[in-house]
Motif scaffolding. Sequence first.
Motif, PDB file in Angstrom:
ATOM      1  N   UNK A  49       0.742  -1.470  -0.080  1.00 42.06           N
ATOM      2  CA  UNK A  49       0.476  -0.089   0.385  1.00 42.06           C
ATOM      3  C   UNK A  49       1.232   1.363  -0.409  1.00 42.06           C
ATOM      4  N   UNK A  50       0.405   2.534  -0.195  1.00 41.21           N
ATOM      5  CA  UNK A  50       1.069   3.879  -0.244  1.00 41.21           C
ATOM      6  C   UNK A  50      -0.103   4.730   0.494  1.00 41.21           C
ATOM      7  N   UNK A  51       0.607   5.697   1.694  1.00 40.51           N
ATOM      8  CA  UNK A  51       0.780   6.197   2.382  1.00 40.51           C
ATOM      9  C   UNK A  51       0.476   7.527   1.687  1.00 40.51           C
ATOM     10  N   UNK A  52      -1.118   8.139   1.539  1.00 41.02           N
ATOM     11  CA  UNK A  52      -1.098   9.879   1.272  1.00 41.02           C
ATOM     12  C   UNK A  52      -1.247  10.179   2.154  1.00 41.02           C
ATOM     13  N   UNK A  53      -0.729  11.685   1.576  1.00 38.84           N
ATOM     14  CA  UNK A  53      -1.153  13.223   2.755  1.00 38.84           C
ATOM     15  C   UNK A  53      -2.716  14.351   2.072  1.00 38.84           C
ATOM     16  N   UNK A  54      -3.800  13.613   2.972  1.00 39.37           N
ATOM     17  CA  UNK A  54      -4.289  14.493   1.865  1.00 39.37           C
ATOM     18  C   UNK A  54      -5.113  16.259   2.699  1.00 39.37           C
ATOM     19  N   UNK A  55      -4.958  16.877   2.073  1.00 42.89           N
ATOM     20  CA  UNK A  55      -4.877  18.496   3.129  1.00 42.89           C
ATOM     21  C   UNK A  55      -6.409  18.824   2.764  1.00 42.89           C
ATOM     22  N   UNK A  60      -4.511  15.101   6.439  1.00 45.38           N
ATOM     23  CA  UNK A  60      -4.889  13.173   7.094  1.00 45.38           C
ATOM     24  C   UNK A  60      -4.014  12.492   6.034  1.00 45.38           C
ATOM     25  N   UNK A  61      -3.215  11.510   7.318  1.00 47.60           N
ATOM     26  CA  UNK A  61      -3.026  10.557   6.202  1.00 47.60           C
ATOM     27  C   UNK A  61      -3.692   9.420   5.591  1.00 47.60           C
ATOM     28  N   UNK A  62      -3.672   8.497   5.570  1.00 48.10           N
ATOM     29  CA  UNK A  62      -4.503   7.627   5.186  1.00 48.10           C
ATOM     30  C   UNK A  62      -3.571   6.635   4.260  1.00 48.10           C
ATOM     31  N   UNK A  63      -3.758   4.919   4.142  1.00 47.45           N
ATOM     32  CA  UNK A  63      -3.124   4.529   4.153  1.00 47.45           C
ATOM     33  C   UNK A  63      -4.153   3.306   2.583  1.00 47.45           C
ATOM     34  N   UNK A  64      -3.924   3.076   1.321  1.00 48.58           N
ATOM     35  CA  UNK A  64      -4.904   2.914   0.423  1.00 48.58           C
ATOM     36  C   UNK A  64      -3.971   1.487  -0.460  1.00 48.58           C
ATOM     37  N   UNK A 114       2.006   9.912  12.502  1.00 49.34           N
ATOM     38  CA  UNK A 114       1.245   9.892  11.094  1.00 49.34           C
ATOM     39  C   UNK A 114       0.131   8.733  11.341  1.00 49.34           C
ATOM     40  N   UNK A 115      -1.154   8.694  11.288  1.00 49.13           N
ATOM     41  CA  UNK A 115      -1.669   7.506  11.546  1.00 49.13           C
ATOM     42  C   UNK A 115      -2.686   7.763  10.103  1.00 49.13           C
TER      43      UNK A 115
END
Length: 446
Positions: free
Chosen positions: A130-136, A142-146, A392-393
């Motif tokens: 998966x890749x961890x994205x940083x979304x503003x 916010x950090x989420x892994x997809x 980062x969560x």
Amino acid sequence: MSSSKTPSSTLSAPALKPLKLNSSGLGQSTKPSSPKLSTPKLSFSLGGDSQNIAKSDTTKTFAKTLFAKPTLAALSLGESTANAIKKPAPWSPSTTALILVKREVETHDSMSFTFAAANETLFDFKPGQFVTLAVKIDNKTHYRAYSISSVPQQKQLRLTIKRVPDGLVSNWLADNLNIGDSLSALNIAGQFNSSDCKHKPKLLLISAGCGITPVMSIAKTLLAHNSDADIEFLHCARDKDNVIFHDEMKTLLAQHRNFNVQLLLEKSEGFASFSADENTGSSALSHQTGMVSSEIIKQLYPDLKERTIFLCGPVGFMKAVENIAQESDFDMANFFQESFTPAANNEQQDQISSDASTASVMLHVPDFSVEKEVVQGSSLLEVLENNGVPIIGACRAGVCGSCKCKVTKGSVKSTSTETLTAEEIAQGFVLACSSTVEEDVAVALS
């Protein structure tokens, strides 16, 4: 794989010109100069609309460059081919943003986002990661892994994301991310992958719902590079409207003799007519009605013990499949599962919330001058985030390891240590998303 025939044509031999000789060697004095190619500069704002015209033109230029067929410059005699053909460097998330180049609707509540790197580098990862994205969103990152649903070593990275009830980032991406927008990413990671998890030539890939995302990456990569693989793919869904990658599975089935698909639907009404294609004469994907069970697994896969299982889906579903494998005396050394799903997130966080009490304890984070009274039993990740600690969560389910931190004083109660080594655990490292504060604690991020 698909093939195409090139029409035959008559070619005349090219005229050969005499070579000029000089003291430097053959062809050195007549080597043509090659024009320098500059990488297109991109400056996209996330979700911005103020520069639509300029962004559209830039995106078209970038897309043409991305999808253009490569051309090789002519080589003069004496020039090294190693210098002429260079392998692109792998993508670096710390230096290069992701640019959205394609959006595709998969089902009524899931969508695939295809990204490219601004510098056109290749995405190097292990199938299943998966890749961890940083979304503003609203001036907060916010950090989420997809999970990645594409194949490694390509110029495109595909993430297939499903809407989740109250899912802040997933739903925002579906509603707001447009072609040409850019996102930052932290890393590509994950222990659930077909490179590190040693497997047999015969495999059984099992998925449910959006758990099909990493499993599809594994299947496509094996089919592209391992002709000896014998792949059975079992995917479970509620009904015909919730089958992600339906058309893609049909394509792979038509292209590869060593690939077989079986769908298990809770409700199968109308699926046969939905799946069949009258224009091409292709039949519907093989399917049954019901829920996963020992009887169905034994019926479909009598050679189960000869295979390696890769499994991804909701927590309850994966537990049911794990129990079936154990009851079948399956060698669990050949059983691999990924628990990174929205169901895991909700269950994990619900459990943490239910453990909270009305008593209070002290939280100390010396590196960030935090000294705060918090509710006993609270999620360590949440109290750190709420007090401005830059942790980062990403997955928020105890599987990605992005929220690893060290408890230097006191103790916490943890439900997952999946990405931690025995040495790290002994040193006091924990996963904040899977830990609750039970007493006065001091925490460090390194």
